[in-house]
Design a protein around this motif. Structure first.
Motif, PDB file in Angstrom:
ATOM      1  N   MET A  11       0.970  -1.023   0.045  1.00  0.00           N
ATOM      2  CA  MET A  11      -0.057   0.051   0.050  1.00  0.00           C
ATOM      3  C   MET A  11       0.981   1.374   0.098  1.00  0.00           C
ATOM      4  SD  MET A  11      -3.275   1.038   0.056  1.00  0.00           S
ATOM      5  CE  MET A  11      -4.306   1.924   0.737  1.00  0.00           C
ATOM      6  N   ARG A  12       2.081   1.179   0.622  1.00  0.00           N
ATOM      7  CA  ARG A  12       3.013   2.109   0.889  1.00  0.00           C
ATOM      8  C   ARG A  12       3.392   2.508  -0.812  1.00  0.00           C
ATOM      9  NH1 ARG A  12       7.586   1.592   4.777  1.00  0.00           N
ATOM     10  NH2 ARG A  12       5.862   1.444   6.276  1.00  0.00           N
ATOM     11  N   LEU A  13       3.408   1.722  -1.585  1.00  0.00           N
ATOM     12  CA  LEU A  13       4.082   1.969  -2.934  1.00  0.00           C
ATOM     13  C   LEU A  13       2.878   2.879  -3.684  1.00  0.00           C
ATOM     14  CD1 LEU A  13       6.281   1.970  -5.356  1.00  0.00           C
ATOM     15  CD2 LEU A  13       5.242  -0.353  -5.762  1.00  0.00           C
TER      16      LEU A  13
ATOM     17  N   ARG B  94       3.683  -5.576  -7.617  1.00  0.00           N
ATOM     18  CA  ARG B  94       4.376  -4.237  -7.670  1.00  0.00           C
ATOM     19  C   ARG B  94       3.794  -3.374  -8.720  1.00  0.00           C
ATOM     20  NH1 ARG B  94       8.687  -1.555  -6.006  1.00  0.00           N
ATOM     21  NH2 ARG B  94       9.805  -0.326  -7.569  1.00  0.00           N
ATOM     22  N   MET B  95       3.553  -3.714  -9.941  1.00  0.00           N
ATOM     23  CA  MET B  95       3.055  -2.999 -11.088  1.00  0.00           C
ATOM     24  C   MET B  95       1.765  -2.594 -10.816  1.00  0.00           C
ATOM     25  SD  MET B  95       5.420  -2.384 -12.958  1.00  0.00           S
ATOM     26  CE  MET B  95       4.511  -1.684 -14.247  1.00  0.00           C
ATOM     27  N   ALA B  96       1.073  -3.431 -10.300  1.00  0.00           N
ATOM     28  CA  ALA B  96      -0.400  -3.099  -9.904  1.00  0.00           C
ATOM     29  C   ALA B  96      -0.826  -2.136  -8.906  1.00  0.00           C
ATOM     30  CB  ALA B  96      -1.223  -4.381  -9.313  1.00  0.00           C
ATOM     31  N   ARG B  97       0.510  -2.177  -7.809  1.00  0.00           N
ATOM     32  CA  ARG B  97       0.303  -1.050  -6.845  1.00  0.00           C
ATOM     33  C   ARG B  97       0.569   0.199  -7.533  1.00  0.00           C
ATOM     34  NH1 ARG B  97       2.840  -5.326  -4.129  1.00  0.00           N
ATOM     35  NH2 ARG B  97       4.688  -4.325  -4.121  1.00  0.00           N
ATOM     36  N   ILE B  98       1.361   0.299  -8.310  1.00  0.00           N
ATOM     37  CA  ILE B  98       2.199   1.481  -9.193  1.00  0.00           C
ATOM     38  C   ILE B  98       0.929   2.023  -9.806  1.00  0.00           C
ATOM     39  CG2 ILE B  98       3.417   2.527 -10.813  1.00  0.00           C
ATOM     40  CD1 ILE B  98       5.748   0.543  -9.721  1.00  0.00           C
ATOM     41  N   SER B  99       0.396   1.121 -10.700  1.00  0.00           N
ATOM     42  CA  SER B  99      -0.777   1.697 -11.562  1.00  0.00           C
ATOM     43  C   SER B  99      -1.917   2.063 -10.798  1.00  0.00           C
ATOM     44  CB  SER B  99      -1.379   0.460 -12.220  1.00  0.00           C
ATOM     45  OG  SER B  99      -0.477  -0.067 -13.126  1.00  0.00           O
ATOM     46  N   ALA B 100      -2.039   1.697  -9.429  1.00  0.00           N
ATOM     47  CA  ALA B 100      -3.272   2.144  -8.674  1.00  0.00           C
ATOM     48  C   ALA B 100      -2.995   3.469  -8.286  1.00  0.00           C
ATOM     49  CB  ALA B 100      -3.497   1.171  -7.491  1.00  0.00           C
TER      50      ALA B 100
END
Length: 174
Positions: free
Chosen positions: A1-3, A87-93
Motif C-alpha cells: 500500500m505504501r508504494l 508491484r506493477m498493480a500497486r504502481i498503476s493504482a
C-alpha cells in the motif's frame, strides 16, 4: 500500500506543479497558446468541464464528477489494500489515484480541469489538450487491467518456515 500512496503523491504533486507552472507562471491563461516544439508540442489552454475530450461539457457535472473520481479512487485504494496485487498493480493504482485527485483539485478550485498539453504530428492538427493527470489516469487504468490480477506473494513471518499445522498433508517432518 505504501508504494501506491507514494506513487499517487508524486503524480499529484507533478500534476499540480506543471499546471501551476504552465497556467499561471507562463501565463497560459491569458496567452491561450504557446509553441514549445513547433509542429509537435504546444501548450493550449483548455478548461475541460466535462469528461474525456470534453464530452458532456454542456452539463453542470462538476460535483458529480468530483464524487465519481473520489469514489473510484477510494474503491481502488480499498482493492489494493485488501488484495495487494503485484508491484506493477500497486504502481498503476497510485498513477490512477494521483491523477484523479489532481483533476479533482482543479474542479474544486476552477470548476473545470486545466488541460494544456497538445501534441500534433505529421501535419495533422490535434484539437485536444490534456494534462499530466490525464496521462497518469490512462496509464494507471491500463496498468490495472494488465497487472491487476497479479497477487503479491503472502508475507511470511520471520522464522516461520511453513512447517506446522498448515504443512502439506502426507509429508513427514525429519
Amino acid at each position: 500500500m505504501r508504494l501506491t500512496l507514494w506513487t499517487g503523491f508524486w503524480v499529484f504533486l507533478v500534476d499540480q506543479a506543471t499546471k501551476y507552472l504552465v497556467v499561471h507562471a507562463l501565463g497560459l491563461m491569458d496567452r491561450l497558446h504557446l509553441d514549445v516544439i513547433p509542429g509537435v508540442l504546444s501548450f493550449r489552454m483548455a478548461w475541460n468541464k466535462g469528461v474525456n475530450f470534453g464530452l458532456f461539457a454542456g452539463f453542470d457535472m462538476r460535483w458529480a464528477l468530483i464524487g465519481l473520481a473520489l469514489a473510484i479512487s477510494a474503491a481502488v485504494l480499498v482493492w489494493i489494500a485488501r488484495d495487494g496485487g503485484g508491484r506493477m498493480a500497486r504502481i498503476s493504482a497510485g498513477l490512477l489515484v494521483g491523477g484523479a485527485l489532481g483533476n479533482v483539485i482543479d474542479r474544486v478550485l476552477y470548476g473545470a480541469v486545466a488541460d494544456f498539453l497538445n501534441v500534433t504530428c505529421c501535419g495533422i492538427n490535434n484539437p485536444y489538450a490534456f494534462n499530466v493527470a490525464d496521462i497518469a489516469i490512462f496509464l494507471g487504468a491500463v496498468g490495472l487491467v494488465l497487472f491487476g490480477g497479479d497477487k503479491a506473494q503472502p508475507r511470511r513471518r520471520p522464522g516461520h518456515d511453513g512447517a506446522g499445522p498448515r504443512a502439506k498433508r502426507g509429508t513427514k517432518s525429519p
